[in-house]
Design a protein around this motif. Sequence first.
Motif, PDB file in Angstrom:
ATOM      1  N   GLU A  73      10.012  20.487  70.008  1.00  0.00           N
ATOM      2  CA  GLU A  73      10.715  19.181  70.298  1.00  0.00           C
ATOM      3  C   GLU A  73      11.728  18.737  71.420  1.00  0.00           C
ATOM      4  O   GLU A  73      11.340  17.895  72.222  1.00  0.00           O
ATOM      5  N   ASP A  75      11.675  20.608  74.362  1.00  0.00           N
ATOM      6  CA  ASP A  75      10.683  20.755  75.516  1.00  0.00           C
ATOM      7  C   ASP A  75       9.990  19.413  75.631  1.00  0.00           C
ATOM      8  O   ASP A  75       9.859  18.956  76.777  1.00  0.00           O
ATOM      9  N   ALA A  76       9.557  18.905  74.485  1.00  0.00           N
ATOM     10  CA  ALA A  76       8.682  17.655  74.449  1.00  0.00           C
ATOM     11  C   ALA A  76       9.655  16.563  75.133  1.00  0.00           C
ATOM     12  O   ALA A  76       9.008  15.733  75.953  1.00  0.00           O
ATOM     13  N   ARG A  78      12.295  16.659  76.903  1.00  0.00           N
ATOM     14  CA  ARG A  78      12.773  17.032  78.295  1.00  0.00           C
ATOM     15  C   ARG A  78      11.651  16.692  79.415  1.00  0.00           C
ATOM     16  O   ARG A  78      12.168  16.199  80.382  1.00  0.00           O
ATOM     17  N   ALA A  79      10.455  16.682  78.809  1.00  0.00           N
ATOM     18  CA  ALA A  79       9.210  16.505  79.905  1.00  0.00           C
ATOM     19  C   ALA A  79       9.041  15.108  80.099  1.00  0.00           C
ATOM     20  O   ALA A  79       8.529  14.625  81.142  1.00  0.00           O
ATOM     21  N   ILE A  80       9.705  14.134  79.117  1.00  0.00           N
ATOM     22  CA  ILE A  80       9.625  12.883  79.407  1.00  0.00           C
ATOM     23  C   ILE A  80      10.774  12.114  79.831  1.00  0.00           C
ATOM     24  O   ILE A  80      11.315  10.975  79.591  1.00  0.00           O
ATOM     25  N   GLY A  81      12.122  13.080  80.032  1.00  0.00           N
ATOM     26  CA  GLY A  81      13.423  12.790  80.662  1.00  0.00           C
ATOM     27  C   GLY A  81      14.230  12.576  79.405  1.00  0.00           C
ATOM     28  O   GLY A  81      15.223  11.843  79.714  1.00  0.00           O
ATOM     29  N   ARG A  83      17.108  13.696  76.598  1.00  0.00           N
ATOM     30  CA  ARG A  83      18.054  14.596  76.271  1.00  0.00           C
ATOM     31  C   ARG A  83      18.452  14.327  74.639  1.00  0.00           C
ATOM     32  O   ARG A  83      18.744  13.160  74.458  1.00  0.00           O
ATOM     33  N   ARG A 109      17.500   8.478  76.988  1.00  0.00           N
ATOM     34  CA  ARG A 109      16.955   8.626  78.510  1.00  0.00           C
ATOM     35  C   ARG A 109      17.251   7.485  79.209  1.00  0.00           C
ATOM     36  O   ARG A 109      17.453   6.433  78.769  1.00  0.00           O
ATOM     37  N   ASP A 180       8.141   8.058  73.298  1.00  0.00           N
ATOM     38  CA  ASP A 180       6.615   8.257  74.019  1.00  0.00           C
ATOM     39  C   ASP A 180       5.897   7.063  73.133  1.00  0.00           C
ATOM     40  O   ASP A 180       4.641   7.245  73.334  1.00  0.00           O
TER      41      ASP A 180
END
Length: 371
Positions: A73, A75-76, A78-81, A83, A109, A180
């Motif tokens: 979670e 990592d997912a 972080r991939a779209i900015g 925190r 974000r 997302d």
Amino acid sequence: MNTSEHTTHLTDEQRIDWLRLIRSDNVGPRTFRSLVNHFGSARAALARLPDLARRGGAARSMRICSEDEARAEIDAGRAIGVRLVAPGEQGYPPRLALIDDAPPLLGVRGATEALMRPMIAIVGSRNASGAGLKFTERLSRDLADAGFVIASGLARGIDQAAHRAALDSGTVAVLAGGHDRVYPPEHEDLLQAMLQSGAAISEMPPGHLPRARDFPRRNRLISGVAVGVVVVEAAHRSGSLITARIAAEQGREVFAVPGSPLDPRAMGTNDLLKQGATLVTEAADVIHAVAPIMERPLEIPGREPEHAPPDREPDAGERARIINLLGPSPVGLDDLIRMAGTSPAVVRTVLLELELAGKLERHGGGLVSLL
């Protein structure tokens, strides 16, 4: 958040433990806080979850979020900015940290410095009138010019108008789903524009599609981040009135814009005025009302003394006595301890057992009831 693990900065290991705990079955923000206060840390609480749920009478073994799931979670996000931040950390709205069901971890974000500034929430009808939209744009722009960040729920109608008018100075979207999974989907472009000088927040994981029950839960965050909430248009039994009610419970200022008695979209706001909401016809009405609040120092609760884990488990008689005192009507923890005639640690342990078994509900003000 009042937990013994409250810090201004979590370690990577603590953040994973906190995420595992809040993503486990039957653990909401209030339960999270009770568990961490009771056992001293999220890691210690995680170790006790299966046993607590079993003793509470859970029909099946509870699902505990794994370390791999928590890392995935993070990592997912972080991939779209995104925190994940805890109360007291940079990016966690200071006023939100003060409500009793504040999210232990909040996904943020965008320009997160906007989240640290004073906010006014503006909400209202999705099926807004032209006059309502025009007034919202003017109010949002004037409040933004006065230094406030505008918070809303990214919905159609009033929310959208409030966000658009404050794009340049900073506006915050409070999402019901994951970052997302923007709802409504046609506002994805608006959200992207907002992230330049504003921000978005959600307590839900990436991939979470918002359901009907997620929106009232989201509404407590809209009011929670703000000094006050302005309702522009609202029919009877609308989501905006839920936000206004929660705002009052949280001690926020509630404002309402008057409307024609003949327009169903004004029935809710006119009722709010009858109930004592502050009337708004211009930004100055809001600014003057919140000025005394802004002058008071805002202190996020700090660390509590560590609670040692209970030195013994409740015996069968104590457990039966406490359960017998509970019912569908909420009762205060202090009253429960007094009537049970046992120690606070024993009562808290039994409540946690019932909660993790899915049999107890926590309410504001330290009240609990059986489901």
